[in-house]
Scaffold this active site. Structure first.
Site, PDB file in Angstrom:
ATOM      1  N   TYR A  81       4.134 -13.834 -14.978  1.00 39.76           N
ATOM      2  CA  TYR A  81       3.146 -12.946 -14.358  1.00 39.76           C
ATOM      3  C   TYR A  81       1.739 -13.509 -14.569  1.00 39.76           C
ATOM      4  O   TYR A  81       0.942 -13.591 -13.625  1.00 39.76           O
ATOM      5  CB  TYR A  81       3.270 -11.551 -14.960  1.00 39.76           C
ATOM      6  CG  TYR A  81       2.223 -10.581 -14.485  1.00 39.76           C
ATOM      7  CD1 TYR A  81       2.273 -10.058 -13.197  1.00 39.76           C
ATOM      8  CD2 TYR A  81       1.172 -10.198 -15.306  1.00 39.76           C
ATOM      9  CE1 TYR A  81       1.316  -9.174 -12.747  1.00 39.76           C
ATOM     10  CE2 TYR A  81       0.208  -9.306 -14.871  1.00 39.76           C
ATOM     11  CZ  TYR A  81       0.286  -8.800 -13.589  1.00 39.76           C
ATOM     12  OH  TYR A  81      -0.672  -7.921 -13.148  1.00 39.76           O
TER      13      TYR A  81
ATOM     14  N   ALA B  23       0.819  -1.222   0.000  1.00 39.22           N
ATOM     15  CA  ALA B  23       0.000   0.000   0.000  1.00 39.22           C
ATOM     16  C   ALA B  23       0.844   1.260   0.000  1.00 39.22           C
ATOM     17  O   ALA B  23       0.322   2.345   0.190  1.00 39.22           O
ATOM     18  CB  ALA B  23      -0.945   0.001   1.200  1.00 39.22           C
TER      19      ALA B  23
ATOM     20  N   GLY C 153      -2.679   0.275  -4.303  1.00 39.32           N
ATOM     21  CA  GLY C 153      -2.718  -0.059  -2.882  1.00 39.32           C
ATOM     22  C   GLY C 153      -2.818   1.188  -2.022  1.00 39.32           C
ATOM     23  O   GLY C 153      -3.580   1.243  -1.056  1.00 39.32           O
TER      24      GLY C 153
ATOM     25  N   SER D  67      -5.660 -10.289 -12.543  1.00 39.57           N
ATOM     26  CA  SER D  67      -5.586  -9.476 -13.748  1.00 39.57           C
ATOM     27  C   SER D  67      -6.202 -10.233 -14.911  1.00 39.57           C
ATOM     28  O   SER D  67      -6.284 -11.455 -14.906  1.00 39.57           O
ATOM     29  CB  SER D  67      -4.132  -9.164 -14.072  1.00 39.57           C
ATOM     30  OG  SER D  67      -4.036  -8.665 -15.382  1.00 39.57           O
TER      31      SER D  67
ATOM     32  N   THR E  68       2.261   2.484  -2.546  1.00 35.69           N
ATOM     33  CA  THR E  68       2.254   3.109  -3.869  1.00 35.69           C
ATOM     34  C   THR E  68       1.035   2.655  -4.679  1.00 35.69           C
ATOM     35  O   THR E  68       0.397   1.659  -4.348  1.00 35.69           O
ATOM     36  CB  THR E  68       3.565   2.751  -4.630  1.00 35.69           C
ATOM     37  OG1 THR E  68       3.473   3.233  -5.958  1.00 35.69           O
ATOM     38  CG2 THR E  68       3.775   1.260  -4.674  1.00 35.69           C
ATOM     39  N   GLY E  69       0.731   3.397  -5.717  1.00 36.21           N
ATOM     40  CA  GLY E  69      -0.256   2.977  -6.726  1.00 36.21           C
ATOM     41  C   GLY E  69      -1.638   2.661  -6.196  1.00 36.21           C
ATOM     42  O   GLY E  69      -2.191   3.386  -5.363  1.00 36.21           O
TER      43      GLY E  69
END
Ligand SMILES: *[C@@H]1O[C@H](CO)[C@@H](O)[C@H](O)[C@H]1NC(C)=O
Ligand SMILES: *[C@@H]1O[C@H](CO)[C@@H](O)[C@H](O)[C@H]1NC(C)=O
Length: 317
Positions: free
Chosen positions: A202, A49, A54, A177, A51-52
């Site tokens: 990924y 959390a 989060g 995703s 960054t971005g």
């Protein structure tokens, strides 16, 4: 003369795109969390959390009055973000705890500390992730994507599960995703030792996220703990830090890419709305959405569950 018009159009098109970009972005990011739920007395943990997405998720939960734990590897960075969130929301109950998902020792230490400090856990957001890093291994010898995106969060969820059950109604939100569509679970090559592609690794780990959400939802039926997986959309975030190509693409198509705040909407929707009967489902743009055949295959889900327990030394039931 026609040529001039064509030329003019060609020149104007980028300009128009530029002017219309905010509208386009808004259109593409339909799906806004409309919940008015307030969270006084609720406790939330958001991984990654600092960054971005989060960070935006943590901020919104804090805004609604929850006690929020920012779980991240870089505590110093986390502290700055916590300060920022405290200032913006007026909520002082934002805490930072060290959590390195690439190291099961760190995960266990985090869980131990958290369980000692807090009586409840209502919202767990498994948000942290890595994308397209070159072949590398976690402290425990797991391939990095599988290790962080899947196994690390699997262990974390496992260690916090009793607390979630005691605090029911509670929920787990897993960030997956759309990339899961390209993912496959190769049980004979789970750690990428026989063959490896940074891009596909990924995807595999994101498929694992969905399979786990489904299997956990099945296991938690009737417990009051509901679980969701989420496709946040194509979001501008530090996820692409490992790939020069992806960074360029991001730049180029930045008009069409969601801001972290827009990217956090589906996580928030799943964390806040009354969706219990939809537990186990995959969400995108705040709606239940389609997943690939692989991601619906409960045989694979169960086998992956058992293999993961085995790898992490978790007793199987
Ligand atoms: C995702 O959710 C399931 C169930 O909520 C959980 O067991 C798992 O550890 C979570 N994390 C990942 C990465 O799948
Ligand atoms: C699930 O996957 C297994 C193993 O790949 C396969 O044999 C089986 O046919 C699949 N089941 C469904 C319903 O797709």
């Amino acid at each position: 003369c026609k040529m001039i018009w064509v030329l003019l159009l060609l020149l104007l098109l980028p300009l128009l795109l530029f002017i219309a970009a905010p509208q386009i972005r808004k259109m593409l990011s339909n799906g806004v969390c409309t919940s008015t739920a307030q969270l006084p007395g609720k406790v939330a943990v958001v991984t990654g959390a600092n960054t971005g997405i989060g960070k935006e998720t943590a901020k919104e939960l804090a805004q609604r009055g929850a006690r929020v734990y920012i779980a991240c590897r870089d505590v110093q960075k986390g502290e700055l973000v916590a300060k920022e969130i405290q200032t913006m929301t007026g909520n002082q109950q934002v805490f930072v705890r060290k959590l390195d998902l690439a190291d099961t020792k760190s995960i266990r230490a985090f869980a131990e500390g958290f369980l000692a400090d807090e009586k409840h856990l209502h919202i767990l957001i498994n948000n942290a992730g890595v994308m397209m890093c070159p072949y590398s291994k976690t402290a425990d010898g797991f391939e990095m994507h599988m290790g962080i995106n899947h196994l690390g969060h699997f262990l974390l969820t496992h260690l916090l599960l009793e607390k979630l059950k005691e605090s029911a109604p509670s929920r787990v939100v897993n960030l997956s995703s759309l990339a899961h569509v390209l993912g496959r679970i190769h049980f004979h090559n789970l750690q990428g030792e026989k063959f490896y592609s940074a891009g596909l690794a990924y995807c595999h780990s994101k498929l694992a996220n969905i399979l786990f959400t489904k299997e956990l939802a099945r296991r938690l039926e009737g417990s009051g703990v509901s679980v969701y997986s989420v496709h946040p959309g194509t979001v501008h975030s530090e996820l692409v830090r490992h790939s020069f190509f992806m960074r360029c693409m991001w730049r180029l198509f930045s008009f069409f890419i969601k801001t972290p705040q827009q990217g956090a909407q589906t996580s928030l929707h799943c964390a806040l709305e009354g969706l219990e009967i939809l537990s186990g489902n995959h969400f995108s743009d705040c709606r239940v959405t389609w997943v690939s055949a692989q991601a619906r295959n409960m045989t694979i889900a169960r086998r992956l569950w058992d293999v993961s327990c085995d790898l992490l030394g978790i007793p199987m039931d």
